[in-house]
Each structure stands twice: as C-alpha cells, then as structure tokens.
Enzyme design. Structure first.
Site, PDB file in Angstrom:
ATOM      1  N   ARG A 150      -3.779  22.422  12.118  1.00 16.47           N
ATOM      2  CA  ARG A 150      -3.339  23.228  13.272  1.00 16.47           C
ATOM      3  C   ARG A 150      -1.831  23.082  13.552  1.00 16.47           C
ATOM      4  O   ARG A 150      -1.404  23.204  14.699  1.00 16.47           O
ATOM      5  CB  ARG A 150      -4.109  22.828  14.544  1.00 16.47           C
ATOM      6  N   SER A 222     -11.463  27.003  20.642  1.00 15.33           N
ATOM      7  CA  SER A 222     -11.299  25.561  20.855  1.00 15.33           C
ATOM      8  C   SER A 222     -10.114  25.334  21.791  1.00 15.33           C
ATOM      9  O   SER A 222      -9.016  25.792  21.506  1.00 15.33           O
ATOM     10  CB  SER A 222     -10.971  24.846  19.545  1.00 15.33           C
ATOM     11  N   GLU A 317      -5.073  22.520  22.047  1.00 16.87           N
ATOM     12  CA  GLU A 317      -4.659  23.347  20.908  1.00 16.87           C
ATOM     13  C   GLU A 317      -4.025  24.626  21.448  1.00 16.87           C
ATOM     14  O   GLU A 317      -3.154  25.232  20.825  1.00 16.87           O
ATOM     15  CB  GLU A 317      -5.894  23.692  20.072  1.00 16.87           C
TER      16      GLU A 317
HETATM   17  N1  EPU Z   1     -20.229  18.488  18.746  1.00 16.06           N
HETATM   18  C1  EPU Z   1     -20.959  17.938  19.778  1.00 16.06           C
HETATM   19  N2  EPU Z   1     -20.924  18.555  20.987  1.00 16.06           N
HETATM   20  C2  EPU Z   1     -20.209  19.679  21.214  1.00 16.06           C
HETATM   21  C3  EPU Z   1     -19.439  20.226  20.162  1.00 16.06           C
HETATM   22  C4  EPU Z   1     -19.465  19.612  18.936  1.00 16.06           C
HETATM   23  O1  EPU Z   1     -21.626  16.931  19.608  1.00 16.06           O
HETATM   24  O2  EPU Z   1     -20.255  20.191  22.333  1.00 16.06           O
HETATM   25  C5  EPU Z   1     -20.316  17.887  17.412  1.00 16.06           C
HETATM   26  C6  EPU Z   1     -21.116  18.773  16.476  1.00 16.06           C
HETATM   27  O3  EPU Z   1     -22.480  18.494  16.540  1.00 16.06           O
HETATM   28  C7  EPU Z   1     -20.563  18.426  15.127  1.00 16.06           C
HETATM   29  C8  EPU Z   1     -19.112  18.099  15.425  1.00 16.06           C
HETATM   30  O4  EPU Z   1     -19.047  17.814  16.826  1.00 16.06           O
HETATM   31  O5  EPU Z   1     -21.179  17.277  14.601  1.00 16.06           O
HETATM   32  C9  EPU Z   1     -18.173  19.223  15.053  1.00 16.06           C
HETATM   33  O6  EPU Z   1     -18.544  20.393  15.758  1.00 16.06           O
HETATM   34  P1  EPU Z   1     -18.246  21.866  15.200  1.00 16.06           P
HETATM   35  O7  EPU Z   1     -18.710  21.996  13.797  1.00 16.06           O
HETATM   36  O8  EPU Z   1     -18.785  22.836  16.196  1.00 16.06           O
HETATM   37  O9  EPU Z   1     -16.689  21.954  15.093  1.00 16.06           O
HETATM   38  P2  EPU Z   1     -15.496  21.421  16.003  1.00 16.06           P
HETATM   39  O10 EPU Z   1     -14.876  20.260  15.337  1.00 16.06           O
HETATM   40  O11 EPU Z   1     -15.958  21.243  17.401  1.00 16.06           O
HETATM   41  C10 EPU Z   1     -13.721  22.859  14.685  1.00 16.06           C
HETATM   42  C11 EPU Z   1     -12.692  23.902  14.955  1.00 16.06           C
HETATM   43  C12 EPU Z   1     -13.352  25.244  15.249  1.00 16.06           C
HETATM   44  C13 EPU Z   1     -14.176  25.642  14.044  1.00 16.06           C
HETATM   45  C14 EPU Z   1     -15.210  24.545  13.785  1.00 16.06           C
HETATM   46  C15 EPU Z   1     -16.012  24.807  12.535  1.00 16.06           C
HETATM   47  C16 EPU Z   1     -10.811  22.683  15.903  1.00 16.06           C
HETATM   48  C17 EPU Z   1      -9.935  22.480  17.104  1.00 16.06           C
HETATM   49  N3  EPU Z   1     -11.849  23.518  16.061  1.00 16.06           N
HETATM   50  O12 EPU Z   1     -14.479  22.678  15.894  1.00 16.06           O
HETATM   51  O13 EPU Z   1     -12.325  26.206  15.433  1.00 16.06           O
HETATM   52  O14 EPU Z   1     -14.836  26.866  14.258  1.00 16.06           O
HETATM   53  O15 EPU Z   1     -14.532  23.276  13.603  1.00 16.06           O
HETATM   54  O16 EPU Z   1     -15.237  24.573  11.422  1.00 16.06           O
HETATM   55  O17 EPU Z   1     -10.532  22.116  14.846  1.00 16.06           O
HETATM   56  C18 EPU Z   1     -11.074  27.398  17.058  1.00 16.06           C
HETATM   57  O18 EPU Z   1     -10.088  26.861  16.606  1.00 16.06           O
HETATM   58  O19 EPU Z   1     -11.015  28.200  18.022  1.00 16.06           O
HETATM   59  C19 EPU Z   1     -12.365  27.057  16.509  1.00 16.06           C
HETATM   60  C20 EPU Z   1     -13.465  27.534  17.038  1.00 16.06           C
END
Ligand code: EPU
Length: 321
Positions: A150, A222, A317
């Site tokens: 990012r 995010s 972000e």
């Molecule tokens: N998780 C939780 N609770 C929550 C959210 C997430 O326990 O409320 C856990 C999930 O179960 C999982 C882990 O955290 O084990 C990661 O969650 P997720 O795959 O939903 O991804 P993220 O790390 O929360 C990032 C990106 C997203 C992207 C997803 C999928 C960033 C800031 N965000 O989110 O990007 O869609 O991975 O690759 O890196 C965006 O930038 O707007 C965005 C949506």
C-alpha cells in the site's frame, strides 16, 4: 463552493473541482493552480474529508486503453474494475484477483492496491505523470515507484507533486491462477474449469458478502492498513492468541488489523453515526449523515483500543484531508 465526490458519503466542499480529459488539458490548466492549494483525487474511494477543502480538487477523466504486445496502457480516469472486466473478457490474466476494488486506474498506481495475494505492483511496468508545478511529463519505471505494501513514491517522497495520467500494465495470455489466499479455493465452484472469469466472479461474490455497498452505507473499503510486526512481537501475541491469523512477509509478520479490532469487541459497534462494519472490522461505515469528524473519532477510539490490547499502532489506509 463545489461538492467533492467521495464514497464515504461525507458532505465536503472545495473552492473548485476541475476535471480534465487529456494530458494536454491538464498541462494547460497548471498556471491556474499557482498560488492555490490543490489536491488530486481518483474515484473518491479512499478519502475521508474532515474539513472542507479551501482550494482546487483535480480529477482525471483520461480514458482509453492501448495494447502493444502484452502491455496495456490505460488512462488514469478509467474505473479500475472496468479495466479488470475488460482484461478477462479479452483473454488477459494477471489482475483477476483485483476484481471489484473501487477506484480508478491512476489511484491503483499510487496506492499499490492489493487483494487475494496479488498487488498491482506485480503487473505495473510504467507510470506516466505530469508535474503539477511545471507541467513537465515524466515516466516512472516500476522500480522508480518504490512500491511496497500500500505504498509508493507518490504517497511518500513525491506526495502531491505529480498527477498520474496513464499506467502501463503487463498482463499474460497464459493463465497462472493464484488461489492460495484465504478462502478462494474453497469458494470456487467445483467441477468447472478454473478461468480468469471464474476467479473474477468468485472474488466479486466474496467481496460483496464482506464489504458494504457504498450506495447503502458510505465507506472507503479497508480503513486501516494491516500492521507488520517483528517476529518476537508476533510470537509474544501468539502465546495468548494461538488462533490468530497472520502472514509472513520479507520484513516481519503481518497481522490482520480487522482481526485485532474484532478481538477488541468493536466489530459491528457504532459511535453515533459512524460504525465498524459487522462483516469486516477493517471497514468503517457511515450509517447515514456522519461527518468526517465522526468517522475520525471512531478511528481514533478503535486505534486506542488496539494499542491498549496488543501494543500495536495501526494506521489509516484512507487519506484523511
Ligand atoms: N478477520 C477477522 N475479523 C474481521 C476481519 C478479518 O478475524 O472482522 C480475519 C479473517 O478471518 C482473516 C484475516 O483477518 O483470517 C484477513 O481477513 P481478510 O482476508 O478479509 O483480509 P484483510 O487483511 O482484512 C486485506 C485487504 C483488503 C483485501 C483483503 C483480501 C488491506 C488493508 N486490506 O484485508 O483490501 O480485499 O485483504 O485480500 O490490506 C481494501 O483495501 O479496501 C481491501 C478491501
């Protein structure tokens, strides 16, 4: 004063909002920026306006795709997901995992958008820009963009200096599916050949389930970045939370901020008209009529809780203006 478009649904105004359709038009309007404050926006999907903007908002409406061999040069004002859709329909692979991310092509190169194990830096070859003070054109190679999670030179050392006009991506005619991230494999329908279109549709379904529709509840995807912590720090937290999700990276261990926020009990909770999304705690939403300050207040409270519980600083972000 003119209203500034933003997916958070925050009412914010600028002196002027100028949209331009070509590089030439951008260069010709640069003298009118002198002595003014100005700020360049993309689709307004990564912004939080806490105050009105006492200056000029610039927005690119440069459209168009041109293909040379396996490189595709795309106008900064093209809607990102229109480009992803075009790519899979035309037999290209490489960005299908980045389906349905809001925003525009120019911002993809500034922000290094990423999802489901792919970052756009993996496919960007060149970024064409215009210097907003001198009108000079400059092309940055991928390396010169200093990409990281990012991050790019356009968000750091050269913040605000350049407007991106075109981005060139290298895509492939050979499909090399990337399905390791999270639950993609589990979510793919069984017994059907895996194609870029199938991956795209699956990711659109996952995103629609987890992320709020900005037309219903204003949001900017995010809100926070996932912090990267040292190995020692990670092991220390893992002792107390053996089920904590994490990703190893080259410079430490990435811990999902959404998971930490959920552990703090904030998932689905609200403070006035600002809330933490109930299906993905990394996303803050406007329940209707929230001000930028309401969202920022919730952001600060959530950050404070994460700091207290995990001794980790999480950072927005979203661009706060
Ligand atoms: N998780 C939780 N609770 C929550 C959210 C997430 O326990 O409320 C856990 C999930 O179960 C999982 C882990 O955290 O084990 C990661 O969650 P997720 O795959 O939903 O991804 P993220 O790390 O929360 C990032 C990106 C997203 C992207 C997803 C999928 C960033 C800031 N965000 O989110 O990007 O869609 O991975 O690759 O890196 C965006 O930038 O707007 C965005 C949506």
């Amino acid at each position: 004063m003119m209203q500034i478009n933003n997916t958070f649904g925050i009412k914010a105004y600028a002196k002027r909002v100028i949209e331009y359709k070509s590089e030439e038009e951008l260069v010709s309007l640069i003298p009118s920026l002198h002595g003014e404050k100005y700020f360049h926006v993309g689709g307004g999907s990564n912004l939080l306006f806490v105050n009105d903007f006492d200056g000029i908002i610039l927005h690119s409406c440069i459209k168009g795709f041109s293909v040379t061999d396996d490189e595709i040069r795309v106008g900064a004002g093209v809607v990102w997901d229109d480009f992803v859709e075009w790519s899979v329909l035309n037999g290209w692979s490489g960005i299908e995992n980045l389906s349905f991310i809001p925003g525009e092509v120019g911002a993809s190169a500034v922000q290094n958008i990423g999802a489901y194990g792919v970052e756009v830096k993996d496919v960007i070859t060149k970024v064409d820009c215009v210097d907003l003070q001198t009108g000079e054109r400059r092309t940055f190679t991928n390396k010169e963009c200093n990409y990281a999670y990012r991050q790019s030179i356009f968000k750091k050392e050269l913040k605000g200096k350049y407007a991106v006009t075109y981005v060139t991506y290298k895509l492939s005619r050979t499909f090399a599916p990337k399905l390791e991230y999270g639950n993609i494999i589990k979510s793919l329908p069984k017994g059907i050949e895996v194609t870029p279109t199938l991956v795209r549709n699956t990711i659109i379904d996952i995103r629609k389930q987890k992320l709020p529709d900005p037309k219903v509840y204003g949001n900017a995807g995010s809100f926070f970045m996932n912090p990267v912590v040292s190995h020692d720090k990670f092991l220390q937290i893992q002792k107390d939370y053996p089920d904590m999700p994490y990703y190893e990276t080259d410079n430490g261990v990435k811990i999902p901020a959404g998971w930490m926020i959920e552990q703090c009990g904030w998932k689905g909770k609200s403070l006035g008209k600002a809330a933490v999304h109930d299906k993905q705690a990394l996303v803050l939403v406007n329940l209707g009529g929230a001000t930028g300050k309401d969202i920022l207040h919730l952001c600060d409270v959530v950050r404070g809780c994460v700091k207290e519980k995990f001794d980790i600083d999480i950072h927005p972000e979203v661009n706060i203006i």
